[in-house]
Write an enzyme that holds these catalytic residues in place. Structure first.
Site, PDB file in Angstrom:
ATOM      1  N   HIS A 169      -0.374  78.460 -19.819  1.00  0.00           N
ATOM      2  CA  HIS A 169      -1.008  79.643 -20.406  1.00  0.00           C
ATOM      3  C   HIS A 169      -0.548  80.914 -19.702  1.00  0.00           C
ATOM      4  CE1 HIS A 169      -3.557  77.297 -22.953  1.00  0.00           C
ATOM      5  NE2 HIS A 169      -4.322  76.812 -21.988  1.00  0.00           N
ATOM      6  N   HIS A 183      -1.494  72.814 -16.290  1.00  0.00           N
ATOM      7  CA  HIS A 183      -1.975  73.226 -17.618  1.00  0.00           C
ATOM      8  C   HIS A 183      -2.124  74.753 -17.678  1.00  0.00           C
ATOM      9  CE1 HIS A 183      -4.695  72.859 -21.239  1.00  0.00           C
ATOM     10  NE2 HIS A 183      -5.103  74.025 -20.754  1.00  0.00           N
ATOM     11  N   GLU A 184      -2.843  75.306 -16.699  1.00  0.00           N
ATOM     12  CA  GLU A 184      -3.092  76.746 -16.711  1.00  0.00           C
ATOM     13  C   GLU A 184      -1.809  77.550 -16.479  1.00  0.00           C
ATOM     14  OE1 GLU A 184      -5.782  77.850 -17.789  1.00  0.00           O
ATOM     15  OE2 GLU A 184      -6.850  75.943 -17.754  1.00  0.00           O
TER      16      GLU A 184
END
Length: 433
Positions: free
Chosen positions: A28, A24-25
């Site tokens: 980003h 997920h990170e």
């Protein structure tokens, strides 16, 4: 051995959790760097740092509490109206806003003026914030389709798994025949376990859904063509009306809802069958729809969750489950008396469901979730376009920091809900066995 397998299941799920958070990170991080935003930190977990290493301008690390993760970007919020970030106020709400604004400018270095998050165009900020949840969606879809097409699902077939000895209304929820119960049509017709029904009333049937529907629509005489010991046999049955479970539009049984329909009286044999791409995508769509419905229904499930946690109430099968509960389920999966490939498939489906939940939850348009930042960027775009159309001065960046009081309320509610789920998972867990 049971304890060892339970611990192994928990560890496997914990590893999958950490990977999902890191994945997920990474969404980003990669898009932020793509658009030239400086990212000082990329962390998996919260609390004390266990391990970290600096590469270039970013510190990569793992923290002690594996309940989330984050990247820190410079300039998440614009400066105040006076251009200063150190201004303080006695107002508690104003203090929240200024704290958030100050944190957004931590580690500001010379040259960072052109690398601040808030200075990027709204569509770029939307991409950066959407990339994290989207990575979870990609992972959920990849796992689901991969397992669905290679391993498959437990699917009811037209093969007879067992024959009911007598007629019992399904709403009675009993298995034992009583004196006076009529013989089931299946037993009276001579249907046997292992028979494969290939035609009903002369019309071929290839799947359970079709056969079940034709049985329900028939009351009275019917012919069954079955394959038994390599030969085809025709049986004569006299179907009766009975109270059976109601099905929804997708053919799924609805809990505690009943209808009057034709009844034959046998249990379909279940087999693991891989699905094709189209059917797998359809199942994935159903899973996504159910996920959205579950997110919407969360507030309505709080009272039952409270009862299960503190008043000894029954824990519903569809009750919300936290990280601890999911890890516990992972431990149960490893203890099931099923082949190893079934255990692996179940663990992967559990991980896919977790990633889908991460995607849906993070897309809620509320701070501090990713969806809240996306909503702020979209609103800024609308304001600026509106100003251009009306030939008014550019209103500038939308100050998402002004919504921090709301973010603290949302975060507080989320923490309370998480603690409630944690207690329920510990004292009254959802079980699969």
């Amino acid at each position: 051995m049971t304890i060892l397998l339970t611990v192994l299941g928990i560890l496997v799920f914990a590893f999958g959790l950490l990977f999902s958070i890191a994945w997920h990170e990474l969404g980003h991080l990669s898009t932020a760097k793509l658009f030239g935003i400086r990212v000082p930190q990329y962390m998996v977990g919260f609390g004390p740092t266990i391990f970290s290493r600096r590469k270039g301008e970013t510190e990569y690390g793992i923290k002690a509490i594996p309940l989330g993760g984050y990247i820190r970007m410079i300039g998440m919020f614009p400066p105040g109206a006076d251009g200063r970030i150190e201004a303080r106020s006695t107002s508690p709400f104003r203090g929240m806003i200024e704290d958030a604004r100050s944190a957004a400018f931590e580690e500001l270095q010379p040259g960072d003026e052109t690398r601040l998050f808030y200075t990027r165009k709204p569509w770029k900020r939307v991409i950066v914030m959407f990339a994290g949840p989207f990575m979870n969606l990609i992972l959920a879809v990849a796992i689901f389709l991969g397992v669905s097409m290679s391993f498959g699902f437990a699917t009811q077939t037209t093969t007879v798994g067992g024959v009911q000895q007598c007629v019992i209304a399904q709403s009675e929820k009993r298995d034992t025949c009583r004196p006076g119960d009529p013989v089931s049509p299946a037993k009276a017709a001579g249907l046997q376990e292992g028979d494969k029904i290939v035609a009903f009333n002369g019309a071929p049937v290839d799947d359970w859904a079709t056969l079940s529907e034709r049985i329900r629509q028939t009351i009275g005489p019917a012919t069954l063509t079955v394959e038994r010991d390599g030969a085809r046999t025709q049986l004569e049955a006299n179907l009766i009306e009975n109270r059976v479970a109601k099905k929804d539009a997708d053919g799924e049984v609805m809990k505690d809802q009943w209808v009057r329909a034709g009844y034959l009286g046998f249990a379909a044999q279940t087999e693991i069958q891989p699905l094709g791409f189209v059917d797998s995508v359809g199942r994935m769509g159903d899973m996504l729809e159910n996920g959205v419905e579950s997110i919407i229904a969360l507030p309505s499930k709080v009272p039952a969750l409270w009862d299960a946690a503190f008043d000894g109430g029954e824990r519903a099968d569809d009750s919300p489950v936290g990280v601890v509960g999911a890890a516990r389920i992972g431990g149960e999966v490893m203890n099931l008396d099923v082949p190893a490939q079934n255990q692996i498939a179940m663990m992967l489906f559990l991980l896919a469901g977790f990633n889908l939940s991460l995607f849906l939850f993070n897309m809620l348009p509320l701070l501090p979730l990713d969806g809240g930042h996306i909503a702020g960027a979209l609103w800024e775009s609308v304001r600026r376009r509106g100003a251009r159309l009306l030939r008014r001065p550019d209103p500038g960046p939308f100050d998402v920091a002004k919504l921090m009081p709301v973010a603290y309320v949302v975060a507080g509610l989320f923490i309370c809900f998480t603690l409630l789920v944690l207690v329920a998972d510990l004292v009254n867990p959802v079980r699969i066995s």
